[in-house]
Design an enzyme around this catalytic site. Structure first.
Site, short mmCIF file in Angstrom:
data_model
loop_
_atom_site.label_atom_id
_atom_site.label_comp_id
_atom_site.label_asym_id
_atom_site.label_seq_id
_atom_site.Cartn_x
_atom_site.Cartn_y
_atom_site.Cartn_z
N TYR A 92 11.32 -0.73 8.60
CA TYR A 92 10.70 0.51 9.04
C TYR A 92 10.30 0.41 10.51
CZ TYR A 92 8.35 4.97 8.64
OH TYR A 92 8.00 6.27 8.83
N LYS A 165 11.05 5.54 4.89
CA LYS A 165 9.77 5.78 4.24
C LYS A 165 9.89 5.56 2.73
CE LYS A 165 5.78 7.19 6.01
NZ LYS A 165 5.27 6.88 7.36
N ASP A 237 6.92 13.48 9.99
CA ASP A 237 7.34 13.60 11.39
C ASP A 237 7.80 15.01 11.78
OD1 ASP A 237 6.63 11.04 11.98
OD2 ASP A 237 8.63 10.20 11.82
N ASP A 260 1.58 12.20 8.71
CA ASP A 260 1.06 12.27 10.07
C ASP A 260 -0.30 12.96 10.11
OD1 ASP A 260 3.60 11.26 11.34
OD2 ASP A 260 4.34 13.03 10.32
N ALA A 293 -4.80 14.21 20.97
CA ALA A 293 -5.27 15.23 20.03
C ALA A 293 -4.13 16.01 19.40
CB ALA A 293 -6.24 16.19 20.75
N GLY A 294 -3.02 15.32 19.18
CA GLY A 294 -1.89 15.96 18.51
C GLY A 294 -2.05 15.93 17.01
N THR A 295 -0.93 15.97 16.29
CA THR A 295 -0.97 16.03 14.84
C THR A 295 -1.74 14.87 14.24
OG1 THR A 295 1.16 17.20 14.77
CG2 THR A 295 0.46 16.07 12.78
N ASN A 405 2.22 3.58 18.52
CA ASN A 405 3.33 2.66 18.38
C ASN A 405 4.61 3.35 18.82
OD1 ASN A 405 4.76 3.74 15.81
ND2 ASN A 405 2.65 3.57 15.13
N ASN A 449 -1.74 0.38 9.20
CA ASN A 449 -0.40 0.71 8.72
C ASN A 449 -0.53 1.66 7.54
OD1 ASN A 449 2.19 0.70 7.56
ND2 ASN A 449 2.58 -1.41 8.19
N ASN A 450 0.02 2.86 7.70
CA ASN A 450 -0.07 3.85 6.63
C ASN A 450 0.51 3.35 5.32
OD1 ASN A 450 -0.91 5.30 8.84
ND2 ASN A 450 0.43 7.06 8.48
#
Length: 542
Positions: A92, A165, A237, A260, A293-295, A405, A449-450
């Site tokens: 990944y 994913k 994404d 996200d 301050a994005g998604t 990242n 790490n999600n």
């Protein structure tokens, strides 16, 4: 089993390669189609691992592993799980970014991906049926690949992000690979280099916006939910204009999740809860600033704010502790281009004597004096020595999470953060980092790490066939990781290590499933939650 001979060997879900027994070879028409020696899964895995180790780069290793994936799912996941810490960055992030950039020129196998084109919405149902191939689909990861973290808009090349994913879902939580489906929603691309590339495999036009886009997404969601009635739908994404609105549109109707908007928020919350546990502090006493301050940034902020409310603050009291900084500086409520996700956290200029000067991260930090600083900006080096030393001057243990990242886009290195704070910073990063030795202490660096969260969240939801994915279920997932911390150890990480990923996923799944049942969201009767989770885990026959 209906398939025999080369047809069986060509099915990655059924193929066992040289591990087919003598009896199986006779029964399935494989006699003489394989070398005579019968391998154990351990022998097969050792052979694969040795071949992979001879590859000279991460992308070559990934391509080799994808060849294994394409012909033998059992073997691929056996190897992946045996070496999960080593292979997670290869399978990944970050190596997948390079794979995405080369997707069209290197394309060989679609990996059971459903490619849906906005130019042909009438084909959605036919394509989903064909891609499923009669399999019962329980999990879809769908992307339009406009906002691939760190590398942006990659059109149909982004199909690999959905495949990758799903690999993590299976390796971490044991989701049956035969029950998953990656979906690429090709809505065009605004990357000129792709539009000019004669090898590019996607729609060669600019991204479609507005009603046509919304109708396309809605047609996909409605069709998928009708065809696969026990579906858990993971959005991945999508770009800033669409990610949160799509999640809002469906989260009260279907079990949907956006990694996200929600996943990064969950793991960041888990890290903050870990820091509170180690420091003996309360989350409701902290001042939080997010740079980017994005998604992802706005989603993290909303998740932490909800947790403060759950811990006793009013909405107004909680929001007063949050500050968003983007490229233009601190966000104020009179700015005309704020997104709906940013508006609740934008500040009034009347709060500051020199509001117009707060146009940089440094100025904002000095004015606000945060105790928590999270980075999702993809601006390398943004967390400077000046900022870190300043934070260390007003709090004993500044909590600093540079989450961007891949590695080259991180706001700071763990080594610098530990050194500049004289060993007092509580650090988590968005990419794997080795422990940091400083003045006789070894500091373990947790990775936000999600993958520590979303596989277990999905497993728990699917195990009880939950109707929705609620804030309470998400909070339960974040809190579940706390049991794996060692707060008494000097230099302890605020997030437990990826090496225990399968353990975490099981614990998260049980906590999420219990929460869903408690909320009455299970669509099927569940008498034993742990048994339901265990029954959901894929048990490969080796």
């Amino acid at each position: 089993m209906d398939k025999k001979g080369y047809e069986l060997l060509g099915d990655p879900f059924l193929n066992k390669g040289t591990a087919f027994s003598a009896e199986e070879r006779a029964a399935y028409g494989l006699t003489g189609l394989l070398p005579p020696h019968i391998d154990t899964i351990e022998e097969q895995a050792e052979r694969i691992y040795q071949q992979m180790e001879r590859k000279s780069s991460g992308i070559e290793k990934r391509r080799f592993l994808m060849e294994v994936f394409n012909r033998n799912r059992r073997l691929f996941y056996y190897v992946f799980r045996q070496h999960i810490v080593e292979l997670m960055p290869t399978v990944y992030d970050p190596v997948i970014a390079e794979s995405i950039q080369q997707y069209s020129e290197q394309f060989i196998n679609p990996q059971e991906t459903a490619y849906l084109s906005i130019d042909r919405p009438e084909e959605i149902e036919e394509t989903l049926r064909a891609a499923a191939g009669g399999r019962e689909i329980r999990l879809i990861v769908a992307t339009d690949a406009e906002g691939i973290l760190g590398i942006g808009d990659w059109g149909t090349n982004g199909a690999d992000i959905a495949v990758g994913k799903l690999m993590v879902y299976t390796a971490a939580a044991g989701i049956d690979p035969a029950s998953v489906l990656p979906v690429m929603l090709d809505c065009g691309t605004n990357r000129e280099s792709l539009l000019r590339d004669p090898l590019y495999l996607g729609n060669r036009h600019a991204r479609v916006r507005g009603k046509a886009y919304d109708d396309f997404i809605d047609s996909f969601v409605q069709t998928a939910e009708r065809l696969f009635p026990q579906l858990y739908l993971h959005f991945e994404d999508f770009g800033r204009p669409n990610a949160a609105p799509i999640l809002r549109r469906y989260q009260k109707t279907y079990p949907v999740f956006n990694d996200d908007c929600q996943g990064t928020g969950i793991i960041t919350l888990a890290g903050l809860l870990g820091a509170m546990k180690i420091n003996g502090q309360r989350l409701t006493e902290q001042t939080y600033m997010c740079f980017g301050a994005g998604t992802a940034g706005a989603g993290i902020t909303a998740r932490i704010c909800r947790e403060m409310v759950e811990q006793g603050l009013s909405e107004e009291e909680a929001r007063a502790r949050f500050y968003l900084v983007d490229r233009q500086g601190l966000l104020f409520d009179d700015m005309g281009d704020l997104t709906p996700e940013q508006k609740p956290f934008a500040r009034s200029r009347s709060e500051f004597d020199h509001a117009d000067s707060l146009t940089s991260l440094t100025a904002a930090v000095m004015a606000v004096k945060p105790t928590i600083l999270v980075g999702t900006s993809t601006m390398p080096g943004a967390f400077t020595e000046t900022i870190v030393r300043a934070m260390a001057s007003w709090c004993d243990h500044p909590i600093i999470f540079p989450l961007s990242n891949p590695t080259e886009l991180a706001e700071a290195t763990a080594e610098d953060l530990i050194r500049w704070s004289d060993g007092r910073a509580m650090v988590a990063t968005g990419v794997p980092r080795d422990p940091v030795s400083y003045r006789g202490t070894t500091y373990e660096i947790g990775q936000a790490n999600n993958a520590l969260i979303y596989p277990g969240l999905g497993l728990g939801s699917m195990a009880v066939d939950a109707r929705l994915v609620t804030d309470e279920m998400i909070s339960a997932a974040a809190h579940a990781l706390g049991a794996f911390l060692t707060p008494e150890a000097k230099g302890a990480a605020v997030i437990p290590p990826v090496a225990r990923l399968t353990e975490f996923s099981a614990a998260v799944a049980v906590a999420v499933a219990e929460c869903a049942v408690k909320q009455g969201l299970n669509r099927q009767p569940v008498s034993d939650v742990k048994a339901a989770v265990e029954a959901m885990v894929w048990k490969a026959e080796y």
